[in-house]
Write an enzyme that holds these catalytic residues in place. Structure first.
Site, mmCIF file in Angstrom:
data_model
loop_
_atom_site.group_PDB
_atom_site.id
_atom_site.type_symbol
_atom_site.label_atom_id
_atom_site.label_comp_id
_atom_site.label_asym_id
_atom_site.label_seq_id
_atom_site.Cartn_x
_atom_site.Cartn_y
_atom_site.Cartn_z
ATOM 1 N N LYS A 1 -10.855 97.567 128.103
ATOM 2 C CA LYS A 1 -10.255 98.126 129.336
ATOM 3 C C LYS A 1 -9.269 97.159 129.971
ATOM 4 O O LYS A 1 -8.251 97.571 130.517
ATOM 5 C CB LYS A 1 -11.342 98.528 130.327
ATOM 6 C CG LYS A 1 -12.229 97.381 130.781
ATOM 7 C CD LYS A 1 -13.674 97.653 130.529
ATOM 8 C CE LYS A 1 -14.445 96.357 130.421
ATOM 9 N NZ LYS A 1 -15.871 96.532 130.402
ATOM 10 N N VAL B 1 -13.067 103.447 128.809
ATOM 11 C CA VAL B 1 -13.545 103.988 130.091
ATOM 12 C C VAL B 1 -14.756 104.884 129.831
ATOM 13 O O VAL B 1 -14.691 105.783 128.999
ATOM 14 C CB VAL B 1 -12.468 104.847 130.791
ATOM 15 C CG1 VAL B 1 -12.966 105.290 132.177
ATOM 16 C CG2 VAL B 1 -11.154 104.106 130.909
ATOM 17 N N GLY C 1 -17.826 104.389 128.552
ATOM 18 C CA GLY C 1 -18.751 104.223 127.427
ATOM 19 C C GLY C 1 -18.733 105.426 126.490
ATOM 20 O O GLY C 1 -17.745 105.695 125.814
ATOM 21 N N GLY D 1 -29.774 93.448 130.542
ATOM 22 C CA GLY D 1 -28.580 93.378 129.682
ATOM 23 C C GLY D 1 -27.454 94.276 130.140
ATOM 24 O O GLY D 1 -26.466 94.452 129.441
ATOM 25 N N LYS E 1 -10.491 100.411 134.869
ATOM 26 C CA LYS E 1 -10.737 101.754 134.326
ATOM 27 C C LYS E 1 -9.985 102.833 135.101
ATOM 28 O O LYS E 1 -9.428 103.753 134.504
ATOM 29 C CB LYS E 1 -12.247 102.030 134.308
ATOM 30 C CG LYS E 1 -12.995 101.155 133.288
ATOM 31 C CD LYS E 1 -14.491 101.231 133.499
ATOM 32 C CE LYS E 1 -15.250 100.405 132.467
ATOM 33 N NZ LYS E 1 -16.676 100.286 132.785
ATOM 34 N N GLY F 1 -23.169 100.214 127.079
ATOM 35 C CA GLY F 1 -24.187 100.011 126.037
ATOM 36 C C GLY F 1 -23.597 100.195 124.658
ATOM 37 O O GLY F 1 -22.630 100.937 124.481
HETATM 38 N N1 HSE Z 1 -19.593 96.369 132.409
HETATM 39 C C1 HSE Z 1 -19.345 97.772 132.218
HETATM 40 C C2 HSE Z 1 -20.244 98.584 133.137
HETATM 41 C C3 HSE Z 1 -19.619 98.247 130.812
HETATM 42 O O1 HSE Z 1 -21.199 98.056 133.701
HETATM 43 O O2 HSE Z 1 -19.986 99.772 133.292
HETATM 44 C C4 HSE Z 1 -18.475 98.427 129.915
HETATM 45 O O3 HSE Z 1 -17.318 98.891 130.459
#
Ligand code: HSE
Length: 429
Positions: free
Chosen positions: A108, A135, A137, A190, A208, A305
């Site tokens: 991104k 954007v 996931g 995580g 994003k 994830g």
């Molecule tokens: N760090 C991002 C989030 C994940 O927590 O949405 C990947 O874009």
């Protein structure tokens, strides 16, 4: 030597997402290749350090720490990038596209900062550039904006596009956790990075929304054009007050096209508890796109994830590998003006601690009146008898951001003020 018709794949990065995509490709490559002109083959995987033990076993000899091996391999046709970060990824992708290799990326930061340059490089060489995974996931949103919703004038996008902060805010709202404990839990599960700055300061969401706004409005929206505020100042009391008033607090990413230009912003906001966005919980993402023809269209799913990201990456990979299918043009059509944040008109929530003495409320009301801001409601509680202070939450009718900032400055200068805790915007649409 590559066999005729083989589609050679290169992979940049072998972290958690890279390992998931490599594992899925190796396990399912025959099924995934069924509708293609030839079989896909994972030919090279670029890593920073060859000596680190890996959780995945790869075919002999495909691991390399030399980018030029991937760049110069004539049998690699599509490169999947999951290194993350701007440097050196942006330069690698530019070189690959210039050389005519198609690119699928989850990056991104690179797409938000360098998207137009990379799209130009792709258009010039005839390569493809796809970035669904950048954007949301596993939530398809880039493809729908590039294709399915193309007939629409997009009017607005309202989104929760950072899973880490939505997880933290859900914990603060439901379990009355303070920010630091909720962040620690997000890290232990995580969700959050060891350095969570980009997530909690709204920077990840700003990347994003810049990508989505560029696609939706066919213009160049850079992260610099996105007003960005994170969630670190929120406290348990804000959730208590918000709940009493009938709201949840969410980190929203909003892009709107108005007569005065495009406005893009990321900030925590109060949203009515019955609204769709209020019901998005945990690490989920949701994007509501409002088109002039389609009306409101909602996309909802896991925003982070390895498995959801792999879903989007392999979807893009297959789309590139199926010869003859090209995405709709993503390159900007127009340079639209930007509407500055000071011109925003919205409702506000202000929480302050003040001296608990007569005349204070009328002084504050006077400041709002002088700034032409109409107060909707005032709630007072948590009187601290020893300190002689009380907490006040004031909500307003729609007012201009510039007027609100003027009123806030005047309130900060009042001798009866102890502390401004938070100024939040209220999203009513
Ligand atoms: N760090 C991002 C989030 C994940 O927590 O949405 C990947 O874009």
């Amino acid at each position: 030597m590559a066999k005729k018709n083989e589609i050679g794949i290169g992979l940049l990065g072998l972290g958690v997402v890279g390992s998931k995509i490599a594992g899925h490709l190796l396990q399912c490559i025959e099924t995934l290749s069924l509708n293609l002109d030839g079989p896909m083959v994972l030919r090279r995987v670029l890593v920073r350090n060859m000596k680190i033990p890996r959780s995945i076993s790869l075919p002999d000899g495909i691991l390399t720490d030399d980018f030029s091996v991937v760049l110069n391999d004539p049998d690699i046709h599509i490169v999947v990038e999951v290194m993350g970060g701007e440097i050196p990824a942006a330069d690698y992708l530019n070189q690959l596209l210039k050389k005519g290799k198609s690119v699928v990326t989850a990056n991104k930061e690179v797409m938000a900062k360098h998207g137009p340059l990379l799209m130009a490089a792709a258009a010039h060489s005839g390569a493809e550039l796809r970035f669904e995974a950048s954007v949301g996931g596993g939530v398809p949103i880039v493809g729908p904006l590039q294709n399915d919703l193309l007939a629409n004038e997009i009017i607005s996008i309202r989104a929760i596009i950072n899973g880490t902060t939505n997880f933290i805010l859900t914990k603060m709202a439901k379990e009355k956790m303070e920010f630091t404990s909720a962040l620690a839990e997000a890290q232990s599960l995580g969700y959050a990075e060891p350095d969570p700055t980009d997530d909690v300061e709204g920077i990840d969401a700003a990347y994003k929304i810049a990508i989505l706004a560029s696609l939706a409005f066919h213009t160049e929206v850079s992260p610099k054009n996105v007003y960005t505020e994170g969630i670190t100042a929120l406290q348990a009391e804000d959730f208590e007050f918000a709940h009493e008033l009938g709201y949840e607090i969410k980190l929203l990413a909003i892009a709107e096209r108005t007569q005065d230009g495009v406005q893009a912003r990321v900030h925590p906001a109060l949203v009515h508890r019955e609204s769709m966005l209020a019901k998005v919980e945990g690490a989920y993402n949701a994007v509501e796109v409002y088109g002039d023809l389609a009306g409101p269209v909602v996309f909802h799913g896991l925003g982070a994830g390895p498995a959801p990201t792999t879903s989007s990456l392999i979807g893009d990979l297959l789309a590139v590998a199926r010869s003859g299918e090209h995405p709709a043009p993503s390159r900007p059509r127009a340079k639209l003006p930007f509407k500055p944040m000071v011109d925003l008109e919205t409702q506000y929530y202000l929480r302050v601690s003040i001296a608990d003495q007569s005349g204070v409320l009328s002084q504050i009301a006077q400041v709002f009146g002088e700034s032409d801001i109409s107060i909707a409601a005032v709630t007072q509680k948590d009187v601290d008898n020893q300190q002689g202070t009380a907490q006040l939450v004031i909500t307003t009718h729609p007012a201009r951001e510039s007027a609100m900032q003027t009123a806030l400055k005047a309130i900060k200068e009042m001798s009866v003020l102890k502390k401004v805790h938070n100024l939040l915007r209220v999203e009513t649409v």
